[in-house]
Each structure stands twice: as structure tokens, then as C-alpha cells.
Scaffold this motif. Structure first.
Motif, mmCIF file in Angstrom:
data_model
loop_
_atom_site.group_PDB
_atom_site.id
_atom_site.type_symbol
_atom_site.label_atom_id
_atom_site.label_comp_id
_atom_site.label_asym_id
_atom_site.label_seq_id
_atom_site.Cartn_x
_atom_site.Cartn_y
_atom_site.Cartn_z
ATOM 1 N N ILE A 117 0.866 -1.082 0.124
ATOM 2 C CA ILE A 117 0.191 0.093 -0.001
ATOM 3 C C ILE A 117 0.858 1.215 0.011
ATOM 4 C CG2 ILE A 117 -1.616 1.437 1.465
ATOM 5 C CD1 ILE A 117 -2.928 -1.400 2.151
ATOM 6 N N ILE A 118 0.936 2.107 -0.973
ATOM 7 C CA ILE A 118 1.336 3.368 -0.976
ATOM 8 C C ILE A 118 0.496 4.404 -0.462
ATOM 9 C CG2 ILE A 118 2.739 4.973 -2.688
ATOM 10 C CD1 ILE A 118 3.131 2.726 -4.510
ATOM 11 N N ASN A 119 0.888 4.874 0.851
ATOM 12 C CA ASN A 119 0.027 5.493 1.428
ATOM 13 C C ASN A 119 0.389 7.205 1.431
ATOM 14 O OD1 ASN A 119 -2.104 6.335 3.264
ATOM 15 N ND2 ASN A 119 -1.146 5.703 5.143
ATOM 16 N N LYS A 120 -0.482 7.925 1.936
ATOM 17 C CA LYS A 120 -0.219 9.236 1.924
ATOM 18 C C LYS A 120 -0.167 10.080 0.623
ATOM 19 C CE LYS A 120 1.607 8.759 6.694
ATOM 20 N NZ LYS A 120 2.707 9.252 7.639
ATOM 21 N N THR A 121 -1.008 9.677 -0.366
ATOM 22 C CA THR A 121 -0.780 10.203 -1.811
ATOM 23 C C THR A 121 -1.116 11.499 -1.735
ATOM 24 O OG1 THR A 121 -2.807 9.129 -2.251
ATOM 25 C CG2 THR A 121 -1.079 8.114 -3.111
ATOM 26 N N ASP A 122 -1.930 12.191 -0.600
ATOM 27 C CA ASP A 122 -2.300 13.451 -0.716
ATOM 28 C C ASP A 122 -1.172 14.484 -0.515
ATOM 29 O OD1 ASP A 122 -2.382 12.167 1.935
ATOM 30 O OD2 ASP A 122 -2.805 14.051 2.788
ATOM 31 N N LEU A 123 -0.089 13.947 -0.060
ATOM 32 C CA LEU A 123 1.301 14.609 0.130
ATOM 33 C C LEU A 123 2.068 14.616 -1.216
ATOM 34 C CD1 LEU A 123 2.183 13.710 3.716
ATOM 35 C CD2 LEU A 123 1.023 15.697 3.344
ATOM 36 N N LEU A 124 1.919 13.850 -2.259
ATOM 37 C CA LEU A 124 2.647 13.901 -3.382
ATOM 38 C C LEU A 124 2.992 15.100 -3.962
ATOM 39 C CD1 LEU A 124 1.089 10.837 -5.547
ATOM 40 C CD2 LEU A 124 3.337 11.029 -4.500
ATOM 41 N N PRO A 125 2.237 16.267 -3.894
ATOM 42 C CA PRO A 125 2.613 17.477 -4.676
ATOM 43 C C PRO A 125 3.749 17.858 -3.963
ATOM 44 C CG PRO A 125 0.231 17.279 -4.154
ATOM 45 C CD PRO A 125 0.768 16.316 -3.585
ATOM 46 N N CYS A 151 -5.096 7.525 3.367
ATOM 47 C CA CYS A 151 -6.239 7.338 4.583
ATOM 48 C C CYS A 151 -6.705 8.654 4.849
ATOM 49 C CB CYS A 151 -5.231 6.585 5.573
ATOM 50 S SG CYS A 151 -4.996 4.924 5.493
ATOM 51 N N ARG A 152 -5.913 9.679 4.915
ATOM 52 C CA ARG A 152 -6.559 10.949 5.505
ATOM 53 C C ARG A 152 -7.292 11.667 4.619
ATOM 54 N NH1 ARG A 152 -3.752 16.270 5.983
ATOM 55 N NH2 ARG A 152 -4.090 17.199 7.850
ATOM 56 N N ALA A 153 -7.228 11.596 3.337
ATOM 57 C CA ALA A 153 -8.185 12.376 2.412
ATOM 58 C C ALA A 153 -9.135 11.553 1.957
ATOM 59 C CB ALA A 153 -7.385 12.786 1.347
ATOM 60 N N GLY A 154 -8.762 9.901 2.192
ATOM 61 C CA GLY A 154 -9.967 8.741 1.812
ATOM 62 C C GLY A 154 -9.860 8.440 0.075
ATOM 63 N N ASP A 155 -8.750 9.078 -0.467
ATOM 64 C CA ASP A 155 -8.741 8.476 -1.905
ATOM 65 C C ASP A 155 -8.207 7.061 -1.856
ATOM 66 O OD1 ASP A 155 -9.098 11.158 -2.219
ATOM 67 O OD2 ASP A 155 -6.984 11.710 -2.348
ATOM 68 N N GLY A 156 -8.834 6.186 -2.684
ATOM 69 C CA GLY A 156 -8.171 4.885 -3.134
ATOM 70 C C GLY A 156 -8.579 3.844 -1.911
ATOM 71 N N LEU A 157 -9.577 4.602 -1.217
ATOM 72 C CA LEU A 157 -9.841 3.313 -0.112
ATOM 73 C C LEU A 157 -11.056 2.399 -0.706
ATOM 74 C CD1 LEU A 157 -9.978 5.752 3.166
ATOM 75 C CD2 LEU A 157 -8.452 3.569 2.746
ATOM 76 N N ASP A 158 -11.944 2.883 -1.480
ATOM 77 C CA ASP A 158 -12.934 2.016 -1.887
ATOM 78 C C ASP A 158 -12.443 0.822 -2.646
ATOM 79 O OD1 ASP A 158 -15.204 3.779 -0.780
ATOM 80 O OD2 ASP A 158 -15.128 4.808 -2.674
ATOM 81 N N GLU A 159 -11.362 1.041 -3.173
ATOM 82 C CA GLU A 159 -10.718 -0.089 -4.015
ATOM 83 C C GLU A 159 -10.308 -1.183 -3.052
ATOM 84 O OE1 GLU A 159 -7.638 1.123 -6.799
ATOM 85 O OE2 GLU A 159 -7.239 -1.135 -7.155
#
Lengths: 218, 218
Positions: A164-172, A199-207
Motif C-alpha cells: 500500500i502506497i499511502n499518504k498520496t495527498d502529500l505527493l505534490p 487514508c487521511r483524504a479518503g482517496d483510494g480506500l473504496d478499491e
């Protein structure tokens, strides 16, 4: 062979024996089990909090939360709605081992659960050597740790089934190249199933939730 | 006492003996030595890259770069201008030990250096038990790892003299409370000297450089 290496081999082979017993017991009870591993602070507890909150009503989830000195993670998981949470404090030891899991299972009615999450100690090295009887290891990395981690700590990625590659909201805000990270991981283990999420932003969790549910119908 | 614990105690006491020899040799040569420890991806290598680039002309710095499987960190440090860099690959082991340092020092002319940086394996647990003969341990945490880390991994913070809170440029995007982090750290070790910085943005580095230089004039 040095005395230290001999003892370590013996410890690992004893561990594997107990792990095999655990695996058999879990399978007899139709329980799917995942062992979550990562560096400290990659987001294991946060992911489990979200997962319990979302799937806890549909799937009977048991949790074993390992920690070096505190029961903080176990308390967070209970607060998130985890009904069956067992803390394991290793007393300074850098990993969970099969004996600790076996002991934790003594206080857990296996008929009550269909899925078992084990949260390991935050450590990207040592837990890779210890089979806990789980169906698979899930390794988390956060984008802030750098895209080179699979190459630098290959054992853990080789022995995991899921990354799991997490914290994708911090990518920018990070020097993290997603394609490089994926390539590095697959170089070490071509069979890794990879999820990207925040996890924090909720992105990708549904998958992730869908995939977990698919494990129950196998 | 189990055979495993007995052997571990013996290993640690042998390690301490070698570490004491290293410490004496370094002091005889007026070398200040720092052992950098942290989770994987907290920014040890980045901090050392910046520090070499900035101070390498003023201070003769030697570097021992520990890694589990690769020489990636050593190569980064050389590329950053490190003239005396010795890679140590632990071969899967989760920490550096004094014997490895002793061996690395065989290939290093102590008269050539005034400051020795040791970059340990990325692991917030195991390296805390191994004295390498250094003057002090410097523990890094990044704000993305959470402000609870000193409480969850207390041994490392108890045995460190300095704590660096890194990646402060990410503070606006993380649930990290600086005051809580400081309080948690000082609860575990009231003598910790604490730096806040962002290696990437360059914030807080000047204070760090000044402090390093002050060590040379003691």
C-alpha cells in the motif's frame, strides 16, 4: 556457524512450527488473516481505523495490535469501533512472533471472527523474518519515505503479497515518483498487488474495501 | 534465563567492549562522532548530504554509511561531496554494531578527519541497543510520522542526545502538533536537545550547522 546464528536459526524454526499451527487453526475456522507491516508512522493504525469503521458492520473483524511499549494502537482501534481488539506489548522486542499471536488467540473466540488483522511493530526490517501464520503480509509505505524503499529494504517487500502506497495527498509536496516506486517494488517482487491511497483524504480506500470483501468470498 | 537471552546479553557485552575501544581511539584523535538513527525515510541521508555540502570545506568529515542491502546511501553521500565515505552493508541485519564500525575504521586514516558521522540502518528499534563508540546518538523523526513516536519507541529517544524534527515544510498538511511532539520527547528524555528543520526547504539548517561547529571547539 556462530552460537548466535545457531540460536537464531533455532528460534526461527520454532517460530515457523507455531506459525503453521496458527495457520491451520485459522483456516479450519475460515478466517482470512492479514499481517500489516511498515516503518513507524506509515499509517498502519490509521488504515485499520478506517477499515474497521467502514467494514466492521459487514465483516466480523478481530484485531491483534502489536506495540513495543504501549497499548496506544489497540486503544485507537477500540475507539474506532473495533469490538475484538487484543493488544500485544513486545516489551522492547522489535517484532511480533508466532508465540505472541498464539497467546493472543487464546483470548479470542475464533467462531466470532471472519477476518483477522494483525498490526505488527513499526519496523521495516525484523518483522519480515517472522511468519505469524497469516495468509499474507501487507506492507505500507508512505510517499514521504521516498520511492527507493523497496530496493533498500527488499526482504519485507519480497515476503509481502500486497503493498500500500499511502499518504498520496502529500505527493505534490514530496520528491516521490510513483512510477519509480512501483517499478522498484515489482523488481523486488513481481507478484505484489499495489494500492495507492490517502487514508487521511479518503482517496483510494473504496478499491481497498472492495478487495478485502472479495477475500471473504473466495 | 533462556539460551536466546543469554546469547544476546553476551553479544551486547562484547559489543560494548569494542565500542569502548572505538570511543577511546576516536577521542585520542580528537574526533567528534555522531550516530544518526531513525525510521526509514526520515531524512538521515538528506541531512548528511546538506551538511557535507555546507561544512565539508571547513571541517574534515568522515562518513560511515550503513545499509541493509545496498550502497545507495554511501553513493549519495559521495555525490554530495563526501570525500571520505565508507559503506557498510549489514547483509540483512537490522542495525550496525561496533564490530562493523571497527572494521570500517581500519580503512580510514583517523588523522584525516575531525568529525565522524555514522548513518545507521533505518530502524527505530534495534539500533538503540548497540553502542558504536559514538559521542552521541542523533535521532530524526519527520512530522509525517506523527507526534506520538517518542512515546511509542522510547528506548531510542532515551538513548539519544539530540532529536531532529524534520520535514517541517509538511506541517500544514499533517496532523502533527509540534508542542505535543516536544512534550512527548522530553517526557522520555528531559535532556534531549531538539532541532526543528526542513532539509528540503532549508529551514532550520543554519542553527544545526552552528551547533555542529560549536562541537569542534569544545
Amino acid at each position: 556457524m556462530s552460537a548466535k546464528i545457531k540460536i537464531e536459526k533455532k528460534v526461527l524454526s520454532e517460530n515457523d512450527k507455531i506459525a503453521a499451527e496458527i495457520r491451520e487453526r485459522l483456516h479450519q475456522n475460515d478466517i482470512v488473516s492479514l499481517n500489516f507491516v511498515s516503518s513507524p508512522g506509515s499509517g498502519k493504525t490509521s488504515l485499520l481505523e478506517k477499515t474497521i469503521a467502514r467494514l466492521g458492520k459487514e465483516i466480523d473483524i478481530g484485531l491483534i495490535a502489536g506495540d513495543v511499549q504501549t497499548e496506544n494502537d489497540a486503544n485507537r482501534l477500540k475507539a474506532a469501533g473495533g469490538e475484538i481488539v487484543r493488544p500485544v506489548v513486545t516489551g522492547g522486542l522489535c517484532h511480533l512472533d508466532a508465540r505472541m499471536i498464539s497467546k493472543a488467540l487464546e483470548n479470542l473466540d475464533l467462531e466470532d471472527i471472519k477476518m483477522l488483522f494483525i498490526e505488527n511493530v513499526g519496523n521495516l526490517v525484523c518483522p519480515s523474518s517472522y511468519d505469524l501464520g497469516e495468509d499474507m503480509k501487507v506492507v505500507l509505505v508512505s510517499v514521504t519515505e521516498g520511492d527507493d524503499k523497496p530496493l533498500k529494504y527488499p526482504a519485507m517487500f519480497r515476503r509481502s503479497s500486497v503493498m500500500i502506497i499511502n499518504k498520496t495527498d502529500l505527493l505534490p509536496h514530496c520528491d516521490f515518483n510513483m512510477e519509480t516506486a512501483r517499478m522498484n517494488a515489482l523488481k523486488v517482487n513481481g507478484k505484489l498487488k499495489i494500492f495507492e491511497m490517502s487514508c487521511r483524504a479518503g482517496d483510494g480506500l473504496d478499491e481497498w474495501y472492495l478487495w478485502l470483501k472479495s477475500l471473504m468470498t473466495r
